[in-house]
Design a protein around this motif. Sequence first.
Motif, PDB file in Angstrom:
ATOM      1  N   SER A 145      -9.041  -0.129   2.237  1.00  0.00           N
ATOM      2  CA  SER A 145      -8.020   0.581   1.477  1.00  0.00           C
ATOM      3  C   SER A 145      -7.678  -0.187   0.203  1.00  0.00           C
ATOM      4  N   TRP A 146      -6.939   0.521  -0.657  1.00  0.00           N
ATOM      5  CA  TRP A 146      -6.467  -0.032  -1.921  1.00  0.00           C
ATOM      6  C   TRP A 146      -5.049  -0.570  -1.739  1.00  0.00           C
ATOM      7  N   PHE A 147      -4.783  -1.715  -2.343  1.00  0.00           N
ATOM      8  CA  PHE A 147      -3.491  -2.386  -2.259  1.00  0.00           C
ATOM      9  C   PHE A 147      -3.055  -2.829  -3.654  1.00  0.00           C
ATOM     10  N   ALA A 148      -1.772  -3.160  -3.770  1.00  0.00           N
ATOM     11  CA  ALA A 148      -1.216  -3.720  -4.994  1.00  0.00           C
ATOM     12  C   ALA A 148      -0.357  -4.918  -4.625  1.00  0.00           C
ATOM     13  N   LYS A 149      -0.235  -5.855  -5.538  1.00  0.00           N
ATOM     14  CA  LYS A 149       0.694  -6.969  -5.330  1.00  0.00           C
ATOM     15  C   LYS A 149       2.117  -6.499  -5.625  1.00  0.00           C
ATOM     16  N   GLY A 150       2.248  -5.583  -6.559  1.00  0.00           N
ATOM     17  CA  GLY A 150       3.558  -5.083  -6.950  1.00  0.00           C
ATOM     18  C   GLY A 150       4.018  -3.916  -6.083  1.00  0.00           C
ATOM     19  N   SER A 198      -9.970  -5.506 -12.840  1.00  0.00           N
ATOM     20  CA  SER A 198      -9.430  -6.333 -13.912  1.00  0.00           C
ATOM     21  C   SER A 198      -8.414  -5.565 -14.750  1.00  0.00           C
ATOM     22  N   GLY A 199      -7.285  -6.208 -15.015  1.00  0.00           N
ATOM     23  CA  GLY A 199      -6.254  -5.624 -15.852  1.00  0.00           C
ATOM     24  C   GLY A 199      -5.323  -4.665 -15.122  1.00  0.00           C
ATOM     25  N   LEU A 200      -5.610  -4.388 -13.852  1.00  0.00           N
ATOM     26  CA  LEU A 200      -4.769  -3.491 -13.057  1.00  0.00           C
ATOM     27  C   LEU A 200      -4.317  -4.212 -11.795  1.00  0.00           C
ATOM     28  N   ASP A 201      -3.401  -3.617 -11.103  1.00  0.00           N
ATOM     29  CA  ASP A 201      -2.911  -4.169  -9.839  1.00  0.00           C
ATOM     30  C   ASP A 201      -3.574  -3.408  -8.685  1.00  0.00           C
ATOM     31  N   ASP A 202      -4.882  -3.200  -8.803  1.00  0.00           N
ATOM     32  CA  ASP A 202      -5.651  -2.465  -7.798  1.00  0.00           C
ATOM     33  C   ASP A 202      -6.573  -3.423  -7.061  1.00  0.00           C
ATOM     34  N   HIS A 203      -6.325  -3.586  -5.764  1.00  0.00           N
ATOM     35  CA  HIS A 203      -7.085  -4.499  -4.914  1.00  0.00           C
ATOM     36  C   HIS A 203      -7.705  -3.693  -3.779  1.00  0.00           C
ATOM     37  N   LEU A 204      -9.010  -3.631  -3.719  1.00  0.00           N
ATOM     38  CA  LEU A 204      -9.699  -2.965  -2.616  1.00  0.00           C
ATOM     39  C   LEU A 204     -10.053  -4.042  -1.591  1.00  0.00           C
ATOM     40  N   ILE A 205      -9.547  -3.884  -0.364  1.00  0.00           N
ATOM     41  CA  ILE A 205      -9.815  -4.873   0.681  1.00  0.00           C
ATOM     42  C   ILE A 205     -10.507  -4.162   1.831  1.00  0.00           C
ATOM     43  N   LEU A 206     -11.679  -4.684   2.195  1.00  0.00           N
ATOM     44  CA  LEU A 206     -12.502  -4.104   3.249  1.00  0.00           C
ATOM     45  C   LEU A 206     -12.028  -4.587   4.615  1.00  0.00           C
ATOM     46  N   HIS A 229       0.850  -1.184   0.000  1.00  0.00           N
ATOM     47  CA  HIS A 229       0.000   0.000   0.000  1.00  0.00           C
ATOM     48  C   HIS A 229       0.885   1.232   0.000  1.00  0.00           C
ATOM     49  N   GLY A 230       0.600   2.156  -0.895  1.00  0.00           N
ATOM     50  CA  GLY A 230       1.315   3.420  -0.937  1.00  0.00           C
ATOM     51  C   GLY A 230       0.354   4.572  -0.771  1.00  0.00           C
ATOM     52  N   GLY A 231       0.768   5.579  -0.031  1.00  0.00           N
ATOM     53  CA  GLY A 231      -0.076   6.754   0.146  1.00  0.00           C
ATOM     54  C   GLY A 231       0.608   7.774   1.029  1.00  0.00           C
ATOM     55  N   PHE A 232      -0.092   8.858   1.295  1.00  0.00           N
ATOM     56  CA  PHE A 232       0.438   9.949   2.115  1.00  0.00           C
ATOM     57  C   PHE A 232      -0.335  10.039   3.418  1.00  0.00           C
ATOM     58  N   TYR A 233       0.403  10.062   4.517  1.00  0.00           N
ATOM     59  CA  TYR A 233      -0.198  10.088   5.846  1.00  0.00           C
ATOM     60  C   TYR A 233       0.692  10.886   6.776  1.00  0.00           C
ATOM     61  N   ARG A 242       6.535  -1.852  -6.651  1.00  0.00           N
ATOM     62  CA  ARG A 242       6.830  -0.681  -7.480  1.00  0.00           C
ATOM     63  C   ARG A 242       5.552   0.073  -7.824  1.00  0.00           C
ATOM     64  N   TYR A 243       4.504  -0.643  -8.173  1.00  0.00           N
ATOM     65  CA  TYR A 243       3.213  -0.022  -8.499  1.00  0.00           C
ATOM     66  C   TYR A 243       2.693   0.753  -7.288  1.00  0.00           C
ATOM     67  N   ALA A 244       2.727   0.139  -6.117  1.00  0.00           N
ATOM     68  CA  ALA A 244       2.251   0.795  -4.898  1.00  0.00           C
ATOM     69  C   ALA A 244       3.104   2.012  -4.552  1.00  0.00           C
ATOM     70  N   ALA A 245       4.396   1.943  -4.830  1.00  0.00           N
ATOM     71  CA  ALA A 245       5.285   3.067  -4.524  1.00  0.00           C
ATOM     72  C   ALA A 245       4.862   4.326  -5.279  1.00  0.00           C
ATOM     73  N   GLY A 246       4.292   4.151  -6.454  1.00  0.00           N
ATOM     74  CA  GLY A 246       3.825   5.305  -7.215  1.00  0.00           C
ATOM     75  C   GLY A 246       2.833   6.150  -6.441  1.00  0.00           C
TER      76      GLY A 246
END
Length: 157
Positions: free
Chosen positions: A41-46, A126-134, A27-31, A48-52
């Motif tokens: 929140s939104w998560f990524a498996k990658g 689908s097609g992205l590395d975007d995972h929303l986990i409740l 998970h990447g973000g500003f806090y 590098r992708y999350a670092a963006g």
Amino acid sequence: MSAMERLVDYLREGQVVNVRAGEVFHHGGFYKQGHTFSGTSWFAKGRRYAAGFAVWGAEAAATRGQVGHLVEFEAEIDFSLLEVPGNHVERLFEVYGCAWDHGTLAKDIGSYISKANPSAIGVIISGLDDHLILDFEHVLTKVSQETDAALIRRIKG
């Protein structure tokens, strides 16, 4: 048909993806320093992708007293997500009938996903590395956290 009924129908089109204990998410973000990670929140498996998400908009975040965080989590238990099909931007515009944002989408999915699939606790776009986990604190454990901006920028590449 209401927008929420259309959202439930869209979620019902999703295929179940089983996540296994031990899988890693980022998970990447500003806090602000000392932020406690919990909720939805939104998560990524990658990584590098999350670092963006901890790099883009850094100057504006700094004016709010926030710093980039790149956090690694590990699944504690098995759980299920729904992979929603198609071009999510177009499909969600059809669902809502207007422009939408990720915050509203997260709130609405949290309210209605159980009507689409009672066992799913989030979605994958689908097609992205975007995972929303409740309520991810029930299924993910924080493994590590990075707040060094230079290092996060290097990870992002």
